[in-house]
Design an enzyme around this catalytic site. Sequence first.
Site: not given
Length: 512
Positions: A54, A81, A168, A170, A222, A225-227, A368
Site C-alpha cells: 500500500g 511490503c 512484491h 506477485e 451484449s 463473452v461475459d454475458s 476474464k
Amino acid sequence: MPETVLVLDFGSQYTQLIARRVRENHVFCVILPCNAPIDRIRALDPKAIILSGGPASFWQGGSPRCAPEVVTMGVPILGLCYGMQLLCGELGGHVAPAAHREFGRAEVRVVTSDPLFEGLDTKQEVWMSHGDRVESIPPGWIVLAESDNAPFAAARDPKRPIHGLQFHPEVAHTRHGKQMLRNFLFGVAKLSGDWVMSRFVDDAVETVRAQVGPDRVICGLSGGVDSLVTAALVYRAIGDRLTCIFVDNGLLRLNEAEEVESAFGAHFGKSLVTVHAADRFLNELAGVTDPEKKRKIIGRVFIEVFQDEARKFPDAHYLAQGTLYPDVIESVAAFGGPTATIKTHHNVGGLPEKLGFKLVEPLRALFKDEVRRIGVELGLPESMVWRHPFPGPGLAVRCLGEITKKRLDVLRRADAIFQEELTSHELHRSLWQAFCVLLPVRSVGVMGDERTYEEACALRAVTSDDAMTADWAQLPDAMLRTVSNRIINEVRGINRVVLDISSKPPATIEWE
C-alpha cells in the site's frame, strides 16, 4: 465451499494481481478491505491470509490497519511490503523512513532456509517498491533474507506461521515470485489446490437455482463473452425460464447484430429476444461529445428500452448480468481503500433497482481469463469464447467526439479491416483486445492528386491477462502497413492512420 485465501487490501496497485496469482494455483481467493470487521473475516473461514502492500507509511498517523485479531486467528499469514511493515510494527518491531528508497529491481540474499524459499537459489532478483523499511523485527523473529538497502527483506515468526516479505512476489519482475507464492500456499499453508473450473460451474449452477427458485430470469445479452457465459450458466441452471434480451443500440461492430442473432439464437433458441433500437440511441446521443455523458445517456436509454421489453415477462423477477471483478474495481472504491473511480461501467450500479429486479451475477468474482475457461467448460463455441472484450457503450466510446451514423459507419469499416488482417495473420488469439478509434482530428492529405481534409484513425492492440494492466502489442510492420493502406484506400472519411503505443497504466485500454 472451497478452501479460501483472503487478501486484505491496503491500497496496493497489485492487490488484484495477488488474487490472480493465488487463483492460478487452483486456490480460491477473495479480497476484502483492510479494515473489514473481524466477524466478516471469520465468516469466510480463510485458510490463509495475505496482507497487501500500500502507499501509506506505517509510522504516520491514520495509516491503515486491520483488525488486531487477524494475527491471532492461527492461520498462515503473509505480509507483502506494507503488509510486512504492518506486522512488524504491530508486533514489536520498528518501521521508519529508509535512507534510500527502493523502487525497481533488487537482489536479495536468502540467509536462513525456510519453506517460503524452498527450491530457490540463495540470491533472488525481486521487485521493491517502498520508501520505508523495517529497522528491527519483532522480538524472537528470524531474518530470512536481506538486501543492500533492506536488512530485513524477509522475516518470520518461528512460533506462528507468519511471514513477511519487503518485496512484491506477485509481479513478474520478481523472477521466482510465483514459486514463492506457491511455497506459501502449499509449503506453509498446506492447501490442497482443489478449486477448478468444473467445480466452479457446479457451484454456480446450484447457487443460481437456489437464488432464483421457480422464477424467470432475464439476461441482457451484449454479444460479448461475459454475458454469453452468464447466460449459459443460468440456462444450465433453469433452462427455458431464462429469457435473453439483446438490444441492438446501433453502436455495434460491422454485422454484429446479425452474427449475435445467428450464433446466440442457435444456442439459446426461443430464449433470445432482439430489440432494434438504433434510432432511439443515436437521437439521444446527437451532439454529445463528453465520454461520461455518452455512457450515462446510453445507460439510461438502455434501461428504458430494456424495461419496455422486460415488462412483457411479468414472471421475471431476476436480472442476470455479466459483471466481472475488473468492472467493480475500476468503477468504485470497492474495497474501502484509496481506489479511485476511473470510469463508470455499464454493469455496475443502479440497474436492479431501476428495473425492479433482483440481481444475479455469477461471474462477479472472476477475471476474464477465468470466464473464458468456464465458457470452454460449458462447451460454448471457441469463436464466441475468444471474442475480444467489447465495451458496454459500444462504438460510442471508440468514436471520439460527436456520434453520428455516418461516423459510426466509417469506424465500422475501418475496424472490420483491422480485424480481418489480424485474423489472416493469426494474431487475434494472442491479443487481449484490438480495435480502431475514430478521432475527431482532421488533417490534410493527398489522394489522387487532390487535397483531402479528413479524420484520423488510431489502431489500438494490447496484450493482457485480466485488463487490470496491459501492454501495447508490437504488431508486425508488414501487417500494420497493409492495415493502414487498406483503411485509407477503402474507407472514405479517413486519410491518416496512427498507432497507439500506450500501456495501462498510465493509459486505459479504451480511449473513453
